[in-house]
Design a protein around this motif. Structure first.
Motif, PDB file in Angstrom:
ATOM      1  N   GLN A   1      -8.780  11.760  -1.595  1.00  0.00           N
ATOM      2  CA  GLN A   1      -8.323  12.931  -1.061  1.00  0.00           C
ATOM      3  C   GLN A   1     -10.202  13.455  -0.415  1.00  0.00           C
TER       4      GLN A   1
ATOM      5  N   SER B   1      -3.153   6.543   3.963  1.00  0.00           N
ATOM      6  CA  SER B   1      -3.151   6.551   2.427  1.00  0.00           C
ATOM      7  C   SER B   1      -3.239   5.607   1.296  1.00  0.00           C
ATOM      8  N   GLY B   2      -2.086   4.880   2.002  1.00  0.00           N
ATOM      9  CA  GLY B   2      -1.412   3.706   1.158  1.00  0.00           C
ATOM     10  C   GLY B   2      -2.874   3.037   0.554  1.00  0.00           C
ATOM     11  N   VAL B   3      -3.914   1.929   1.531  1.00  0.00           N
ATOM     12  CA  VAL B   3      -4.583   1.946   1.513  1.00  0.00           C
ATOM     13  C   VAL B   3      -5.703   1.642   1.159  1.00  0.00           C
TER      14      VAL B   3
ATOM     15  N   MET C   1      -3.415  10.261   8.462  1.00  0.00           N
ATOM     16  CA  MET C   1      -3.401   9.602   6.872  1.00  0.00           C
ATOM     17  C   MET C   1      -1.723   9.143   6.412  1.00  0.00           C
TER      18      MET C   1
ATOM     19  N   ARG D   1      -0.356  16.290  -2.486  1.00  0.00           N
ATOM     20  CA  ARG D   1      -1.482  16.902  -2.738  1.00  0.00           C
ATOM     21  C   ARG D   1      -2.750  16.876  -2.078  1.00  0.00           C
ATOM     22  N   LEU D   2      -2.395  15.287  -1.588  1.00  0.00           N
ATOM     23  CA  LEU D   2      -3.549  14.815  -0.243  1.00  0.00           C
ATOM     24  C   LEU D   2      -2.804  15.783   0.915  1.00  0.00           C
ATOM     25  N   PHE D   3      -1.956  16.150   1.315  1.00  0.00           N
ATOM     26  CA  PHE D   3      -1.314  16.690   2.978  1.00  0.00           C
ATOM     27  C   PHE D   3      -1.827  18.329   2.598  1.00  0.00           C
TER      28      PHE D   3
ATOM     29  N   ARG E   1      -4.266  18.742   0.569  1.00  0.00           N
ATOM     30  CA  ARG E   1      -5.570  19.901   0.353  1.00  0.00           C
ATOM     31  C   ARG E   1      -6.372  19.827   1.490  1.00  0.00           C
ATOM     32  N   LEU E   2      -5.448  18.907   2.317  1.00  0.00           N
ATOM     33  CA  LEU E   2      -6.404  18.709   4.532  1.00  0.00           C
ATOM     34  C   LEU E   2      -5.272  20.058   4.541  1.00  0.00           C
TER      35      LEU E   2
ATOM     36  N   TYR F   1      -5.477   4.622  -0.757  1.00  0.00           N
ATOM     37  CA  TYR F   1      -5.322   4.616  -2.737  1.00  0.00           C
ATOM     38  C   TYR F   1      -5.270   3.329  -3.407  1.00  0.00           C
ATOM     39  N   ARG F   2      -4.637   2.183  -2.984  1.00  0.00           N
ATOM     40  CA  ARG F   2      -4.333   0.869  -3.399  1.00  0.00           C
ATOM     41  C   ARG F   2      -6.238   0.500  -3.653  1.00  0.00           C
TER      42      ARG F   2
ATOM     43  N   PRO G   1       0.588  -1.104  -0.038  1.00  0.00           N
ATOM     44  CA  PRO G   1       0.549   0.310  -0.105  1.00  0.00           C
ATOM     45  C   PRO G   1       0.710   1.328   0.257  1.00  0.00           C
ATOM     46  N   ILE G   2       0.720   1.990  -1.258  1.00  0.00           N
ATOM     47  CA  ILE G   2       2.169   3.576  -1.100  1.00  0.00           C
ATOM     48  C   ILE G   2       1.343   4.106  -2.381  1.00  0.00           C
ATOM     49  N   THR G   3       1.457   5.111  -1.688  1.00  0.00           N
ATOM     50  CA  THR G   3       1.121   6.096  -2.232  1.00  0.00           C
ATOM     51  C   THR G   3       1.970   6.748  -2.409  1.00  0.00           C
ATOM     52  N   PRO G   4       1.711   7.141  -4.124  1.00  0.00           N
ATOM     53  CA  PRO G   4       2.680   7.440  -4.498  1.00  0.00           C
ATOM     54  C   PRO G   4       3.311   8.760  -4.553  1.00  0.00           C
TER      55      PRO G   4
ATOM     56  N   GLU H   1      -6.801   8.724  -6.877  1.00  0.00           N
ATOM     57  CA  GLU H   1      -6.969   9.960  -5.865  1.00  0.00           C
ATOM     58  C   GLU H   1      -7.562  11.038  -5.297  1.00  0.00           C
TER      59      GLU H   1
ATOM     60  N   VAL I   1       0.946  12.469  -5.111  1.00  0.00           N
ATOM     61  CA  VAL I   1      -0.660  12.032  -4.648  1.00  0.00           C
ATOM     62  C   VAL I   1      -0.578  12.011  -3.148  1.00  0.00           C
ATOM     63  N   LYS I   2       0.426  12.222  -2.071  1.00  0.00           N
ATOM     64  CA  LYS I   2       0.901  12.243  -1.210  1.00  0.00           C
ATOM     65  C   LYS I   2       0.977  13.939  -1.032  1.00  0.00           C
TER      66      LYS I   2
END
Ligand SMILES: [Zn+2]
Lengths: 84, 208
Positions: free
Chosen positions: B54, B32-34, B28, A69-71, A73-74, B36-37, A60-63, B50, A66-67
């Protein structure tokens, strides 16, 4: 796949694979599998299917972008790299 | 998978509810990893995944006050994420299956029609990059309802009980849908791997 026992098996298949059946039903299916090659193949390939999906789960890795932009956004950018 | 699950209960619910930003950032970071997956598996599109990511954390941040703690925090996050994914699928015009086909797939247990024993294929072949791509696409062919159950149970590793909470379904409905999803995938994988076997010139045992 058209005698009665094959249907019994079909309905209980997932539970059987999960080891979730009563002993009695399980024994009945085991007996059936001894002389029904088709059901045996279905069970084997079903097990293999589940096995393959389990074995090939991606980590489970967020690119990173992407990560980021997530942080953003929040509005939590300041914490982005403090945890990992 | 279990490692991550264990970690989430280390979060302080009090801090989270009080709006502690550092604690939420940590949540987060771990989750976030799970999420996103899950988005990738449900929609097969990085941009959609994505958006789901969010939206999930925006909603989690907003509704943490309502979280009653009856399910675990992780199950609650999975619930939000799966709902987001299903909503996004519904919003799309080009759903691959019509409503009728979806109902058929959800309600009827599929009779196996492909009886080929491909278990003897070398593992290397079964886990090749090409095979993995095919397996991924096979999941996309499940109806959204079956896909959600399959992704939570067999990809994310949730228990039947956790999945039933995440999807607001009875445990027996989870089991039935999982069974259908797996049987459908077995069918699709059989089609693919029996071709690989034929290509390899392996005798097709049990083909009648
Ligand atoms: Zn049989």
């Amino acid at each position: 796949m058209d005698h009665e026992h094959c249907h019994l098996l079909l309905n209980s298949l997932s539970d059987y694979v999960e080891g979730d059946l009563s002993e009695e039903l399980c024994a009945e299916i085991d007996r059936h599998l001894q002389d029904c090659e088709n059901c045996r193949i279905v069970i084997d390939t079903l097990r293999k299917t589940v096995y393959l999906y389990h074995e090939t789960v991606e980590p489970p890795i967020t690119p990173p972008d992407v990560k980021e932009r997530l942080f953003a956004r929040l509005e939590l950018n300041e914490f982005l790299n403090s945890n990992s | 998978m279990n490692k991550e699950k264990a970690r989430v209960e280390d979060f302080s619910l009090e801090k989270l509810r009080a709006g502690d930003r550092a604690e939420f950032a940590l949540l987060m970071d771990v989750y976030s990893g799970v999420v996103y997956r899950l988005g990738i598996k449900m929609l097969d599109d990085p941009q959609d995944a994505e958006d789901i990511l969010q939206e999930t954390f925006i909603k989690a941040y907003r509704y943490l006050g309502d979280f009653d703690g009856r399910s675990s925090l992780s199950t609650w996050l999975y619930r939000i994420a799966t709902n987001e994914a299903l909503m996004l699928i519904r919003k799309r015009k080009n759903t691959p299956l019509s409503i009728d086909e979806q109902l058929d797939q959800d309600l009827e247990i599929e009779k196996p029609f492909q009886i080929v024993d491909w278990c003897c294929l070398p593992e290397k072949e079964m886990m090749s990059a090409e095979a993995r791509r095919y397996m991924h696409q096979a999941v996309e062919q499940l109806s959204p309802n079956l896909r959600a159950v399959f992704v939570l149970r067999d990809i994310e590793g949730l228990s039947t009980e956790e999945t039933s909470r995440a999807l607001n379904l009875s445990e027996s409905a989870v089991k039935t849908r999982l069974s259908r999803a797996r049987m459908r995938l077995r069918e699709l994988l059989t089609a693919y791997f029996s071709e690989r076997m034929a290509a390899q010139g392996v005798a097709e045992a049990g083909d009648d």
